[in-house]
Write a protein that holds these residues in place. Structure first.
Motif, mmCIF file in Angstrom:
data_model
loop_
_atom_site.group_PDB
_atom_site.id
_atom_site.type_symbol
_atom_site.label_atom_id
_atom_site.label_comp_id
_atom_site.label_asym_id
_atom_site.label_seq_id
_atom_site.Cartn_x
_atom_site.Cartn_y
_atom_site.Cartn_z
ATOM 1 N N LEU A 1 18.922 -3.866 -9.081
ATOM 2 C CA LEU A 1 17.563 -3.637 -8.915
ATOM 3 C C LEU A 1 16.576 -4.251 -9.937
ATOM 4 O O LEU A 1 15.707 -4.693 -9.825
ATOM 5 C CB LEU A 1 17.391 -2.092 -8.507
ATOM 6 C CG LEU A 1 18.091 -1.730 -7.326
ATOM 7 C CD1 LEU A 1 17.852 0.024 -7.219
ATOM 8 C CD2 LEU A 1 17.628 -2.403 -6.030
ATOM 9 N N SER B 1 20.100 -8.406 -4.000
ATOM 10 C CA SER B 1 19.979 -7.885 -2.660
ATOM 11 C C SER B 1 21.209 -7.374 -1.756
ATOM 12 O O SER B 1 21.198 -6.431 -1.273
ATOM 13 C CB SER B 1 18.914 -8.862 -1.741
ATOM 14 O OG SER B 1 17.697 -9.011 -2.339
ATOM 15 N N ASN C 1 8.514 0.261 -1.966
ATOM 16 C CA ASN C 1 9.317 1.050 -1.222
ATOM 17 C C ASN C 1 10.504 1.776 -2.251
ATOM 18 O O ASN C 1 11.276 2.747 -1.769
ATOM 19 C CB ASN C 1 10.283 -0.166 -0.594
ATOM 20 C CG ASN C 1 9.137 -0.874 0.743
ATOM 21 O OD1 ASN C 1 8.204 -0.016 1.074
ATOM 22 N ND2 ASN C 1 9.743 -1.956 1.117
ATOM 23 N N GLU C 2 10.620 0.979 -3.472
ATOM 24 C CA GLU C 2 11.563 1.691 -4.405
ATOM 25 C C GLU C 2 11.101 2.945 -4.878
ATOM 26 O O GLU C 2 11.953 3.671 -5.430
ATOM 27 C CB GLU C 2 11.785 0.606 -5.606
ATOM 28 C CG GLU C 2 12.535 -0.501 -5.036
ATOM 29 C CD GLU C 2 13.189 -1.428 -6.270
ATOM 30 O OE1 GLU C 2 12.698 -1.237 -7.317
ATOM 31 O OE2 GLU C 2 13.891 -2.686 -5.932
ATOM 32 N N TYR D 1 13.966 5.748 2.105
ATOM 33 C CA TYR D 1 14.391 4.680 1.366
ATOM 34 C C TYR D 1 14.957 3.629 2.047
ATOM 35 O O TYR D 1 14.953 2.430 2.074
ATOM 36 C CB TYR D 1 15.085 5.040 0.323
ATOM 37 C CG TYR D 1 15.642 3.978 -0.813
ATOM 38 C CD1 TYR D 1 15.065 3.119 -1.602
ATOM 39 C CD2 TYR D 1 17.154 4.105 -0.774
ATOM 40 C CE1 TYR D 1 15.282 2.321 -2.379
ATOM 41 C CE2 TYR D 1 17.436 2.918 -1.579
ATOM 42 C CZ TYR D 1 16.973 2.071 -2.376
ATOM 43 O OH TYR D 1 17.169 1.075 -3.230
ATOM 44 N N GLU E 1 13.846 0.035 2.287
ATOM 45 C CA GLU E 1 14.414 -0.827 1.166
ATOM 46 C C GLU E 1 15.359 -1.809 2.120
ATOM 47 O O GLU E 1 15.652 -2.820 1.611
ATOM 48 C CB GLU E 1 15.056 0.032 -0.008
ATOM 49 C CG GLU E 1 15.393 -1.159 -1.034
ATOM 50 C CD GLU E 1 14.092 -1.257 -1.931
ATOM 51 O OE1 GLU E 1 13.394 -1.749 -1.474
ATOM 52 O OE2 GLU E 1 14.580 -1.648 -3.354
ATOM 53 N N ASP F 1 13.922 -4.954 3.020
ATOM 54 C CA ASP F 1 13.946 -5.616 1.723
ATOM 55 C C ASP F 1 15.030 -6.364 1.285
ATOM 56 O O ASP F 1 14.960 -7.473 1.211
ATOM 57 C CB ASP F 1 13.447 -4.530 0.521
ATOM 58 C CG ASP F 1 12.013 -4.521 0.425
ATOM 59 O OD1 ASP F 1 11.255 -5.218 1.063
ATOM 60 O OD2 ASP F 1 11.350 -3.543 -0.572
ATOM 61 N N TRP G 1 7.598 -4.486 -1.562
ATOM 62 C CA TRP G 1 8.989 -4.154 -2.139
ATOM 63 C C TRP G 1 9.237 -2.899 -3.224
ATOM 64 O O TRP G 1 9.778 -2.062 -3.319
ATOM 65 C CB TRP G 1 9.783 -5.505 -2.591
ATOM 66 C CG TRP G 1 9.274 -6.185 -3.839
ATOM 67 C CD1 TRP G 1 8.266 -6.940 -3.944
ATOM 68 C CD2 TRP G 1 9.876 -5.690 -5.018
ATOM 69 N NE1 TRP G 1 7.941 -7.236 -5.400
ATOM 70 C CE2 TRP G 1 8.831 -6.665 -6.169
ATOM 71 C CE3 TRP G 1 10.412 -4.816 -5.598
ATOM 72 C CZ2 TRP G 1 8.938 -6.531 -7.362
ATOM 73 C CZ3 TRP G 1 10.339 -4.742 -7.181
ATOM 74 C CH2 TRP G 1 9.761 -5.419 -7.905
#
Length: 334
Positions: free
Chosen positions: A93, A123, A56-57, A18, A22, A25, A53
Motif C-alpha cells: 500500500l 494492487s 478509500n484507504e 473498505y 478499495e 481501486d 483512492w
C-alpha cells in the motif's frame, strides 16, 4: 445489545466499506496491465481513481484503529500472528501510494514504466492477501491458552484461505472492470465490459465454492441469506454488464462484496478469532474487548465524526462523477 457487539458490527461495516471502495481501486490497478494497451490508456485508468483512492484507504485506517481500541486482544493476536502477510500488505500500500504520486513526476519512459509495474503488483498483492487473511480469521487459526498465535506462516497457506485469496483477487478485478466501464468512454469502455464478463464468470465459480464452504463450515440462517444475496447480486451484475447498464453492474458488484464480507462476519460472530486447538481458547467479542467506559467514549466520537466523513467522501465522488477517455488527455494538454 452490548457495546462490544455494537463495535463488532461497526468494525464489520468499516471492513465492508473498505472492500467495496478499495476493491475497485485494486481492480483498476490490476487492469493497468490486463486492459490498457498503451500509456495513454493506463493514464486514463489511473485517472478514474486518482481523486478517490487515498480517501478509500481511510476506511482501512479507521478499521485498524477501531480494532485496536475496541478489541485490543484481537488486534494483538492478529497483528503478531499475521505479521508477515500484513507487513507485505502494508509495504504494498505504501509503494502503491508513492507510485500514483511519482509516476508523472518525470517525462521519462523507463521511469513511468517502472512505476506502472509498481501500481500493478501493489494492487494485485493486497487483493490476494486480504482474502487469505480473512479466510484464516473466519476458518480459525492455532491460538493457545494465552491467546497467542501458535502456528507458522505456512499454516496460513491452507486451501480454504488460498481459495479466499483467489476470490478477493478475481472479485476486485471484476469490480474494477465494471467501474472502468462506468467511468470511461470509447474503445476502452467496450473492452472493459468484455473483460468484466470473462473475469466475472471465473469469480462466480470461485465465490460460490468459497461461500458454500464457509456456510457448511460454520454458517447459520443469517449467513445463508447473505450467501444467496451475494450470488444473486453477482449474477445480476454480469447480466447488467452484458446489456450495457454499467451503473447497475457496478452497484450489484458492490452488493456482492457487501453481502460476501457480511457473510464472513456473520459466520465469525461471536468469535473474533476462533482457535483450532481448543474452542475455549478462541477470542470472542467479550473476552477480547476493551472496558465498557472505553467503548462508550468511542461510540460518542464515532457518532459525531462518521457523518462528516461520509458526507465529504460522497461529495468527492459526486464532483468527479464524469466519464473520461484518451481524448480528454489530449484536451488537457492544450
Amino acid at each position: 445489545m452490548a457495546l462490544h457487539d455494537v463495535w463488532f458490527t461497526l468494525i464489520a461495516v468499516l471492513w465492508i466499506g473498505y472492500f467495496f471502495l478499495e476493491g475497485f481501486d485494486f481492480g483498476v490497478g490490476i487492469l493497468t496491465k490486463l486492459l490498457a494497451r498503451d500509456r495513454p490508456e493506463r493514464r486514463v485508468l489511473i485517472n478514474t481513481i486518482g481523486p478517490v483512492w487515498d480517501g478509500n484507504e481511510v476506511w482501512l485506517l479507521t478499521a485498524g484503529g477501531a480494532t485496536f481500541a475496541a478489541f485490543p486482544e484481537w488486534y494483538a493476536t492478529l497483528f503478531s500472528g499475521f505479521y508477515l502477510p500484513l507487513l507485505i500488505i502494508l509495504v504494498s500500500l505504501i509503494v502503491r501510494g508513492v507510485a500514483f504520486e511519482y509516476r508523472s513526476k518525470r517525462d521519462d519512459e523507463k521511469w513511468q514504466t517502472n512505476w506502472e509495474h509498481a501500481i500493478f503488483w501493489s494492487s494485485l498483492v493486497p487483493a490476494l492477501l486480504w482474502g487469505v487473511a480473512f479466510g484464516n480469521i473466519v476458518h480459525g487459526v492455532k491460538i493457545d491458552q494465552n491467546h497467542e498465535y501458535a502456528g507458522t506462516f505456512f499454516d496460513l497457506l491452507n486451501p480454504y484461505a488460498l481459495l479466499g485469496g483467489l476470490v478477493t483477487l478475481t472479485l476486485f478485478t471484476f469490480h474494477g472492470a465494471v467501474f472502468t466501464a462506468l467511468k470511461t468512454v470509447g474503445d476502452i469502455r467496450e473492452r472493459a465490459r468484455k473483460l468484466a464478463l470473462q473475469v466475472g464468470i471465473a469469480t462466480a465459480v470461485l465465490a460460490l465454492v468459497f461461500l458454500v464452504w464457509t456456510q457448511f463450515d460454520g454458517g447459520d440462517a443469517a449467513s445463508l441469506v447473505a450467501l444467496v444475496v451475494a450470488v444473486l447480486a453477482l449474477l445480476g451484475a454480469l447480466g447488467a454488464n452484458q446489456i450495457g447498464r454499467e451503473g447497475w453492474a457496478f452497484a450489484l458488484s458492490g452488493v456482492t462484496i457487501v453481502a460476501a464480507v457480511a457473510m464472513l462476519f456473520l459466520t465469525l460472530f461471536p468469535n473474533v478469532m476462533p482457535s483450532t486447538l481448543d474452542d475455549a481458547w478462541s477470542l470472542t467479542v467479550s473476552n477480547a474487548s476493551s472496558s465498557s467506559y472505553t467503548l462508550t467514549i468511542m461510540t460518542w466520537c464515532a457518532g459525531i465524526a462518521t457523518p462528516v466523513v461520509l458526507l465529504y467522501q460522497g461529495w468527492t465522488y459526486w464532483v468527479f462523477r464524469k466519464r473520461i477517455g484518451t481524448q480528454h488527455l489530449a484536451e488537457a494538454a492544450h
